[in-house]
Design an enzyme around this catalytic site. Sequence first.
Site, PDB file in Angstrom:
ATOM      1  CG  HIS A 473      -7.409   5.867  -0.172  1.00 36.52           C
ATOM      2  ND1 HIS A 473      -6.295   6.662  -0.257  1.00 36.52           N
ATOM      3  CD2 HIS A 473      -8.135   6.372   0.865  1.00 36.52           C
ATOM      4  CE1 HIS A 473      -6.332   7.590   0.688  1.00 36.52           C
ATOM      5  NE2 HIS A 473      -7.443   7.436   1.381  1.00 36.52           N
ATOM      6  CD  GLU A 474     -11.585   5.426   2.098  1.00 31.00           C
ATOM      7  OE1 GLU A 474     -11.379   5.237   3.322  1.00 31.00           O
ATOM      8  OE2 GLU A 474     -11.441   6.542   1.568  1.00 31.00           O
ATOM      9  CG  HIS A 477      -7.826   4.966   5.580  1.00 24.35           C
ATOM     10  ND1 HIS A 477      -6.819   5.639   6.235  1.00 24.35           N
ATOM     11  CD2 HIS A 477      -8.284   5.817   4.610  1.00 24.35           C
ATOM     12  CE1 HIS A 477      -6.673   6.851   5.687  1.00 24.35           C
ATOM     13  NE2 HIS A 477      -7.536   6.971   4.703  1.00 24.35           N
ATOM     14  CG  HIS A 480      -3.439   2.512  10.015  1.00 24.30           C
ATOM     15  ND1 HIS A 480      -3.317   3.866   9.836  1.00 24.30           N
ATOM     16  CD2 HIS A 480      -2.489   2.184  10.927  1.00 24.30           C
ATOM     17  CE1 HIS A 480      -2.336   4.333  10.599  1.00 24.30           C
ATOM     18  NE2 HIS A 480      -1.820   3.326  11.265  1.00 24.30           N
TER      19      HIS A 480
END
Length: 689
Positions: A473-474, A477, A480
């Site tokens: 998940h991180e 990010h 991104h």
Amino acid sequence: MTKTHPGEANPLLEPWTGPFEAPPFGLIRSDEFRPAFNRALAEARAETDAVAANPEPPTFANTIEAIERSGKNLDKVASVFFNLVGTDSDETLEAVERDMAPILSRHRSAFFLNEALFARVAALHAQRDSLGLDAEQARVLERYHLNFTRNGAGLPSEAKARLADIGERLASLGAQFGQNVLADEKAYLLILDIEDLGGLPDFLVASAARISAERGHPGRYGITLSRSSIEPFLQFSNRRDLRERAFRAWSARGESDGHTDNRPIAAEMVKLRAERAALLGYESFAHFRLADTMAKTPEAALDLLQSVWTPAVQRAAEEEQALQKLAAAEGENFRIAPWDWRYYAEKQRKAEFDLDEGEIKPYLQLGKLIEAAFYAAGRLFGLSFTERFDIPLYNKGARAFEVARDGKPVALFIGDYLARPSKRSGAWMSDFRGQHKLDGAQLPIIVNVMNFAQGGEGEPSLLSFDDARTLFHEFGHGLHGMLSDVTYPTLSGTNVARDFVEFPSQLYEHWLEQPEILRRFALHYETGEPMPEALIEKLVAARKFNQGFATLEYAASALVDLSLHLNATPEDLDVVALEQKELARIGMPEAIAMRHRTPHFQHIFSGESYSAGYYSYLWSEILDADGFEAFHETGDIFHTETARRLHDFVYAAGGSRDYEDAYAGFRGRAPSPQALLRKRGLDSAAAAS
């Protein structure tokens, strides 16, 4: 950190000339931040004042681009400081944070309430259609105009002064809230003796032994309030009395009667936010915050939460009944409580799927899962990752990786994975420098921070499957930020609406669960053997297990967040009483606790990132569930053309596009909400309700 001498130049303000122009951590002292802030703030004020006082008519170049170029030293100092406050704090840094929070807020208010500056932005906005702007420039101008108006530009002087006071006070309160939670977490240690270890697997015993020794209790075992320590304890310990003691301490963070009590802080913050929203002309703070999101209104967010709440309550009741039967079969006659749920759920998972966490965890080595996250990024986006040992970092537990594509550097990635007392709990992505191309290519420096328990002496850190999902998940990010390809800093990377920012990260989680990834990287830490196919099949089959519980603990937190910021705020607000009233209204099962109770709900009170916006994880989950189906529809989880559209319209686009348009550009259509219920396994319950 290496010490400098009095009279030497402040390394925070000097040019950074090392690899990737990374911060010179080896030269920075904690006591150098305050003078660096003072000088950088003065520079930033002078730069924006010069833009406001420019006698030339406003143009995009002399106003918007000039603003975008201002405050570079302040950005440098603040990025290093706030990353260190979260990851490697000390008493000096905490004192500086308390001092600087209101000062930085006042600086921000002065910027947005500068009428001469706003007049230039407003003039450009009024003639935006005739300026010949490209799409990204038009988006930047629109964002600036909106941000000025949402921060009080154009209001009467009395209202602007009050808004500045409110912002300053909120900043101070938010800093104190986070420090109080950290203090409670650091102060707690559940000490165990060998007779207290019943049910605990070897990996948790080894980790607890290390924790206890590091805290000054060699030969004993320690459980902390870090999620990676306490959750497996609640999952495996057969001592109900100890589970209850640990759970109550975990649940009570920020809710003491002492100096770390966050209840009055949260109450004051809620009241101040309501007052600010009213000054800006909004019905409530929730209406104010959601006006600039994909959801647009609190009603839309509430409708989404309600759409999953009803089927999740039904599913959770079935789950609780099954757990109650397990306890009764063991001769227990108590009602399942929050400190029992994880313990009996683990037993139920074993019974239903012949699967338990103790069987999975030896295959989930931290190092291998980092490699897995890198591998998927390589397959999807053509990235390579090379560890760099020549770049000084702030803590020996952090690691640096050069990220490249086609042999050219794209970013510097820092991974900080292990828990330590100086680090705030939770997991997050941040940056030491964002990407932009305003004056040549500025490569981003991105950091992922997590709090995984360190393995025993000489052993790797082993993760639960939830921990592994957090890592992916991180890293989503992180991608991104790393893949951002925009000209203007305002639109860079994760500078997007709160209910869109979780889409790229939650989408990336899906690759962890793919058998192709597990076969390659889920290797036993002792034997090196890959996870058996039968275990992979059971793991995939169990993905939707316990989703009633997982949905309710999250959704209850989101509903309490909205209730705090949506309803009328009494002068004598008791945030815990309001929390309990809302839980009673929605019918929260007694056996399930909120994922984040109000006194330690850092998402919404340590700053404002998720205030009235915790629902956004679920909003983004509609996008990620539907978005991953795009890959499944091709029959290839690394489908080249689908990955290219994902890169171009989402990961590389930052905030340069309208979010609905960005999703449609990737998917070819609007998202299907039904994909969310399918992902959580709640579609059958929804159909029956």
